[in-house]
Write a protein that holds these residues in place. Sequence first.
Motif, mmCIF file in Angstrom:
data_model
loop_
_atom_site.group_PDB
_atom_site.id
_atom_site.type_symbol
_atom_site.label_atom_id
_atom_site.label_comp_id
_atom_site.label_asym_id
_atom_site.label_seq_id
_atom_site.Cartn_x
_atom_site.Cartn_y
_atom_site.Cartn_z
ATOM 1 N N THR A 48 82.440 31.243 59.494
ATOM 2 C CA THR A 48 82.311 31.283 58.463
ATOM 3 C C THR A 48 81.162 31.566 58.070
ATOM 4 N N GLU A 49 80.739 32.078 56.584
ATOM 5 C CA GLU A 49 78.893 32.117 55.755
ATOM 6 C C GLU A 49 79.405 30.808 55.088
ATOM 7 N N MET A 50 78.296 29.430 54.933
ATOM 8 C CA MET A 50 77.926 29.019 54.464
ATOM 9 C C MET A 50 76.810 28.507 53.771
ATOM 10 N N MET A 51 76.982 27.928 52.713
ATOM 11 C CA MET A 51 75.718 27.681 51.483
ATOM 12 C C MET A 51 75.829 26.304 51.486
ATOM 13 N N ILE A 52 74.723 25.515 52.330
ATOM 14 C CA ILE A 52 74.493 24.784 51.474
ATOM 15 C C ILE A 52 73.169 24.040 50.193
ATOM 16 N N PHE A 53 73.362 23.228 49.102
ATOM 17 C CA PHE A 53 72.701 23.344 48.207
ATOM 18 C C PHE A 53 71.925 21.411 47.868
ATOM 19 N N GLY A 54 70.890 21.462 47.927
ATOM 20 C CA GLY A 54 70.415 20.769 48.032
ATOM 21 C C GLY A 54 68.929 20.563 47.020
ATOM 22 N N HIS A 55 67.935 19.624 47.708
ATOM 23 C CA HIS A 55 66.608 19.460 47.336
ATOM 24 C C HIS A 55 65.177 18.981 48.886
ATOM 25 N N ASN A 56 64.663 19.322 48.330
ATOM 26 C CA ASN A 56 63.732 18.985 49.636
ATOM 27 C C ASN A 56 63.856 19.742 51.024
ATOM 28 N N PHE A 57 64.437 21.086 51.241
ATOM 29 C CA PHE A 57 64.803 21.406 52.240
ATOM 30 C C PHE A 57 62.735 22.173 52.886
ATOM 31 N N SER A 58 63.177 23.605 53.128
ATOM 32 C CA SER A 58 61.481 24.017 53.674
ATOM 33 C C SER A 58 61.409 25.904 53.699
ATOM 34 N N MET A 59 60.778 26.143 53.034
ATOM 35 C CA MET A 59 60.729 27.999 53.356
ATOM 36 C C MET A 59 60.337 28.090 55.160
ATOM 37 N N ASP A 60 60.215 27.512 55.943
ATOM 38 C CA ASP A 60 59.714 27.429 56.651
ATOM 39 C C ASP A 60 61.507 27.474 57.876
ATOM 40 N N SER A 61 62.483 28.598 58.232
ATOM 41 C CA SER A 61 63.344 27.427 58.817
ATOM 42 C C SER A 61 62.834 27.511 60.245
ATOM 43 N N THR A 62 62.617 28.113 60.879
ATOM 44 C CA THR A 62 62.060 27.137 62.314
ATOM 45 C C THR A 62 61.521 25.032 62.399
ATOM 46 N N ARG A 82 67.982 25.906 48.248
ATOM 47 C CA ARG A 82 68.710 26.407 49.377
ATOM 48 C C ARG A 82 69.409 26.538 50.645
ATOM 49 N N ILE A 83 70.684 26.552 51.646
ATOM 50 C CA ILE A 83 70.025 26.794 53.677
ATOM 51 C C ILE A 83 71.805 27.916 53.671
ATOM 52 N N LEU A 84 71.090 29.026 53.840
ATOM 53 C CA LEU A 84 72.521 30.160 54.369
ATOM 54 C C LEU A 84 72.281 29.796 55.761
ATOM 55 N N LEU A 85 73.813 29.815 56.591
ATOM 56 C CA LEU A 85 74.166 29.421 58.041
ATOM 57 C C LEU A 85 75.462 30.253 58.172
ATOM 58 N N ILE A 86 75.607 30.278 59.414
ATOM 59 C CA ILE A 86 77.085 30.271 59.714
ATOM 60 C C ILE A 86 77.450 29.191 60.801
ATOM 61 N N VAL A 87 78.646 28.840 60.621
ATOM 62 C CA VAL A 87 79.096 27.871 60.975
ATOM 63 C C VAL A 87 79.736 28.247 62.170
ATOM 64 N N PRO A 88 79.126 27.469 63.648
ATOM 65 C CA PRO A 88 79.430 28.109 64.483
ATOM 66 C C PRO A 88 80.799 28.242 65.318
ATOM 67 N N GLU A 89 80.549 28.846 66.332
ATOM 68 C CA GLU A 89 82.993 28.415 67.208
ATOM 69 C C GLU A 89 83.089 27.009 67.082
ATOM 70 N N ASN A 90 84.252 26.549 67.239
ATOM 71 C CA ASN A 90 85.112 24.985 67.612
ATOM 72 C C ASN A 90 84.109 24.564 67.454
ATOM 73 N N ALA A 91 83.807 24.475 66.049
ATOM 74 C CA ALA A 91 82.378 23.119 65.849
ATOM 75 C C ALA A 91 84.394 21.553 65.522
ATOM 76 N N GLY A 92 84.989 22.675 64.725
ATOM 77 C CA GLY A 92 85.606 21.067 64.317
ATOM 78 C C GLY A 92 85.230 20.560 63.059
ATOM 79 N N THR A 93 86.011 19.882 62.492
ATOM 80 C CA THR A 93 85.556 19.194 60.342
ATOM 81 C C THR A 93 85.338 17.734 61.248
ATOM 82 N N GLY A 94 84.412 17.884 60.400
ATOM 83 C CA GLY A 94 82.694 17.308 61.080
ATOM 84 C C GLY A 94 81.988 17.088 59.899
ATOM 85 N N ASN A 95 81.363 16.515 59.724
ATOM 86 C CA ASN A 95 79.772 15.978 58.163
ATOM 87 C C ASN A 95 78.843 17.369 58.428
#
Length: 442
Positions: A48-62, A82-95
């Motif tokens: 699943t593709e997820m978008m996280i909204f927040g503050h004080n992230f970074s332009m440098d993904s590394t 903003r951070i756009l990511l792919i949910v890992p397989e078998n992650a399970g429910t969590g924070n």
Amino acid sequence: MKFIKNIFSLLACLCILAACKKEKTESHNPGQPITIDKFIPEEGQGGTEMMIFGHNFSMDSTEVEVFINGMKAKITGINKERILLIVPENAGTGNVEVSIKGNKATSTTRFKFPPTYIWKVMTLAGSGTAGYANGAGTLAKFNFERAPGLDVDDEGNIYVADAGNHTIRKITPTGEVSTLAGNGSAGYVDGPAAEARFNTPFDVAVDNDKNIYVADTWNAKLRKITPDGLVSTVTGVGDVVSVAIDKRNNGVYVSSLTSGAVYKVENNGNLTAAIQGLQWVGGIAIDAKGVLYVVEVGRSVVRMVDLKSVGGSAGNPVLIAGIPDEMGLVDGAGTKAKFDRPWGIAVDFTNNNLLVAGDSGPYGGTWYGGANSNQCIRLIKYDSWQVSTFAGNGERGNVNGTPSEARFSNPTGVVVDKSGNIYVVDAGNQCIRKIYKEVVND
């Protein structure tokens, strides 16, 4: 997903255009906290593709890491908010956790992963020996002669044709068994349920108004039990063995075993042929789109006809599973799979798949050619018609457990409730089996 990608693309373009002016302000500020305001979607599965909204992230993904339930996610796009990511397989429910150079933030909302479950088979009701007794679960007794069927209402109550006891039995979702109509003696009497008499009823079906239709086989009649317990005769049907309801319009359909036909029961009691010319017809079922599925017992196949195409004359049934006149237990593509004189059939309205009870009892066993090799429930995938063995195999027995561990003896009837639970008339074991999902990781 497309919506999220479009948002990110716009944000990325804005960042690129402003990069030369804001190069110093776009890096993470280690002296300020990271905040996670929200993320979308809040539930999904691996990939699943997820978008996280927040503050004080970074332009440098590394320098940024994101974890879901402790499992590291793949970041596909990022800016300060903003951070756009792919949910890992078998992650399970969590924070959700964002970490940048030792500075961390954890979401207050947990990402919800679909539960992991396994199918299990249990005995819902029936002692395992023939008899006639009401009561809880395995204290109850049935006498499942011939090839009985069953149905379920929207509240999860099960109704079963107890052919050998000449009664219609009711089973609550918790397994409490009672007699709905009849008293254990064969006969032909209409009236209040306790006074009514049936003679070897084979099948039942519940309509949208909670009326219960009964294939009263040896009386050659279609009977009706109203919600207030009044039994009446709808019409005469020679060798009637199965009943199905078209949920679109509350239409009633019946199959006649030796006539090789399926009939629509008109409001005046007349019969109009929907299918004719088959070799011994057993179970029938109708899906939400008005497609009629029929088990042709005599040729060990399953056919279908779209009732919307049936007018004044019988429809032309299409073969979807099985090889005509070739018996066996073979999974695979629909018309390459093999059945062995199957009987009951049901639609799973949660996905439109079909379940087939593999054994037609005396009509496919000792009376007509010996032992039946399909002591199991078969699954036919909707549209592709791929056939697999869902529970049990060719070996007779009375074993609960996982579908591969389970054993049945003369499974003749099958039905699926609105939650996807499957119920089976295990006639040889004189019980009702339930196949359900057991959650192993929520």
